[in-house]
Design a protein around this motif. Structure first.
Motif, short mmCIF file in Angstrom:
data_model
loop_
_atom_site.label_atom_id
_atom_site.label_comp_id
_atom_site.label_asym_id
_atom_site.label_seq_id
_atom_site.Cartn_x
_atom_site.Cartn_y
_atom_site.Cartn_z
N PRO A 1 0.83 -1.21 0.00
CA PRO A 1 0.00 0.00 0.00
C PRO A 1 0.86 1.25 0.00
CG PRO A 1 0.05 -0.97 2.18
CD PRO A 1 0.77 -1.93 1.27
N GLU A 2 0.32 2.33 -0.53
CA GLU A 2 1.08 3.59 -0.54
C GLU A 2 1.33 4.06 0.89
OE1 GLU A 2 -0.65 6.55 -2.97
OE2 GLU A 2 -0.62 5.35 -4.80
N GLU A 3 0.33 3.92 1.74
CA GLU A 3 0.49 4.26 3.15
C GLU A 3 0.13 3.03 3.97
OE1 GLU A 3 -1.66 7.72 4.27
OE2 GLU A 3 -0.79 8.98 2.69
N TRP A 4 1.14 2.37 4.44
CA TRP A 4 0.92 1.12 5.15
C TRP A 4 0.75 1.41 6.64
CZ3 TRP A 4 4.77 -3.42 6.10
CH2 TRP A 4 4.05 -4.55 6.46
N ASN A 5 -0.47 1.77 7.02
CA ASN A 5 -0.73 2.14 8.42
C ASN A 5 -1.45 1.06 9.20
OD1 ASN A 5 -3.28 2.35 7.27
ND2 ASN A 5 -3.25 4.59 7.22
N LYS A 6 -1.82 -0.03 8.52
CA LYS A 6 -2.53 -1.11 9.23
C LYS A 6 -1.58 -2.17 9.78
CE LYS A 6 -6.94 -0.92 6.75
NZ LYS A 6 -7.94 -1.67 5.95
N ALA A 7 -0.37 -2.24 9.22
CA ALA A 7 0.59 -3.28 9.62
C ALA A 7 -0.03 -4.66 9.52
CB ALA A 7 1.12 -3.02 11.03
N GLU A 8 -0.81 -4.87 8.44
CA GLU A 8 -1.47 -6.14 8.22
C GLU A 8 -1.11 -6.68 6.84
OE1 GLU A 8 -5.66 -5.87 8.91
OE2 GLU A 8 -5.43 -4.90 10.85
N GLY A 9 -0.92 -8.00 6.78
CA GLY A 9 -0.53 -8.61 5.52
C GLY A 9 -1.43 -9.75 5.12
N VAL A 10 -1.49 -9.98 3.81
CA VAL A 10 -2.28 -11.07 3.24
C VAL A 10 -1.37 -11.93 2.37
CG1 VAL A 10 -4.19 -11.67 1.69
CG2 VAL A 10 -4.39 -9.68 3.21
N ILE A 11 -1.40 -13.23 2.61
CA ILE A 11 -0.62 -14.19 1.81
C ILE A 11 -1.59 -15.11 1.09
CG2 ILE A 11 1.09 -16.03 1.87
CD1 ILE A 11 2.07 -14.76 4.55
N LEU A 12 -1.47 -15.17 -0.23
CA LEU A 12 -2.39 -15.95 -1.06
C LEU A 12 -1.63 -17.02 -1.82
CD1 LEU A 12 -5.06 -16.52 -2.57
CD2 LEU A 12 -4.54 -14.58 -4.06
N TYR A 13 -1.91 -18.29 -1.51
CA TYR A 13 -1.30 -19.39 -2.24
C TYR A 13 -2.11 -19.65 -3.52
CZ TYR A 13 1.73 -20.85 1.68
OH TYR A 13 2.69 -20.92 2.66
N PRO A 14 -1.43 -19.74 -4.67
CA PRO A 14 -2.14 -19.92 -5.95
C PRO A 14 -2.71 -21.32 -6.11
CG PRO A 14 0.23 -20.00 -6.29
CD PRO A 14 0.03 -19.63 -4.85
N GLY A 15 -3.70 -21.43 -6.98
CA GLY A 15 -4.27 -22.73 -7.32
C GLY A 15 -3.27 -23.56 -8.11
N ALA A 16 -3.57 -24.85 -8.26
CA ALA A 16 -2.67 -25.77 -8.95
C ALA A 16 -2.41 -25.31 -10.39
CB ALA A 16 -3.26 -27.17 -8.96
N LYS A 17 -1.14 -25.17 -10.71
CA LYS A 17 -0.67 -24.81 -12.05
C LYS A 17 -1.10 -23.41 -12.49
CE LYS A 17 -1.98 -28.19 -14.73
NZ LYS A 17 -1.94 -28.93 -16.01
#
Length: 240
Positions: A55-71
């Motif tokens: 984010p341009e202003e990272w004020n939440k200190a929260e992250g999202v990690i998304l694992y992709p689908g197969a292939k």
């Protein structure tokens, strides 16, 4: 007898090599990001094996990690990453070995080490990626603040029914690969307060943006509309 054993072993070895070669070739036939996605987000950059949106202003200190689908190539989730970053979250989608997330279940640790100031992490994935993300969450409950599924659910051995972890399950009406019955069955290993959200008219492939997928049903809404609904649902859930 010795010759028979020798020839049998050679035959088995040859079959194994052929089988492994075929499997490897199959894993390399990936789903690439669609032209629609490229038009929406522009050039997608990957750094150290991750597609990352800050984010341009990272004020939440929260992250999202998304694992992709197969292939599915990680770039195919760039629109989701971009839109979530505009809501203040840092988002990472990883490359995984053989394009199968279960080969790199602990990949999330790289993202966490990259952003040590983040004190809140949500992890999840699309289809098979969701299964891998659930396995990581099940083994690292103290590191995770929420788990989300896109057309996915945990493997039977990862029982969350008695775990105190917020979980979101988003599925689609026209999904040809993950059925409503699959989602219903998954409820027995998820907490009672799990949030379930169905996307009317959506399908399996439009949890990413990579075009039609074999075995899937046709969507009745556009890929962008489905992605916008995913982002809206996720942000509402995370902010609670």
């Amino acid at each position: 007898m010795k010759k028979f054993i020798k020839y049998s072993l050679l035959t088995l070895g040859a079959l194994l090599i052929v089988g492994l070669s075929g499997f490897y070739i199959w894993t390399q036939q990936t789903y690439e990001p669609s032209d629609e996605l490229k038009n929406l987000v522009g050039e997608v950059k990957k750094e150290d094996g991750w597609v990352i949106y800050e984010p341009e202003e990272w004020n939440k200190a929260e992250g999202v990690i998304l694992y992709p689908g197969a292939k599915v190539e990680p770039e195919a989730y760039s629109y989701l990453g971009q839109q979530l970053s505009e809501q203040g979250y840092v988002v990472g989608v990883p490359d995984v070995t053989l394009n199968l997330a279960f080969t790199n279940i602990n990949k999330a640790e790289e993202m966490m080490e990259r952003y040590p100031s983040a004190n809140t992490w949500y992890i999840g994935g699309h289809s098979l990626g969701g299964v891998a993300a659930a396995s990581f969450a099940h083994n690292n409950l103290k590191k995770i603040d929420g788990l989300f599924f896109f057309a996915s659910y945990p493997a039977g051995g990862d029982d969350f029914s008695q775990k105190n972890l917020p979980i979101l399950s988003i599925y689609a009406e026209n999904d040809g690969l993950t059925s409503a019955e699959d989602i219903e069955e998954s409820k027995r290993i998820l907490p009672e307060d799990t949030v379930f959200h169905e996307i009317n008219g959506g399908n399996h492939g439009q949890f990413g943006m990579y075009g039609p997928q074999k075995g899937d049903n046709k969507a009745e809404i556009s890929a962008q509309d489905q992605q916008d609904l995913i982002v809206e649902t996720m942000v509402e859930w995370m902010e609670k």
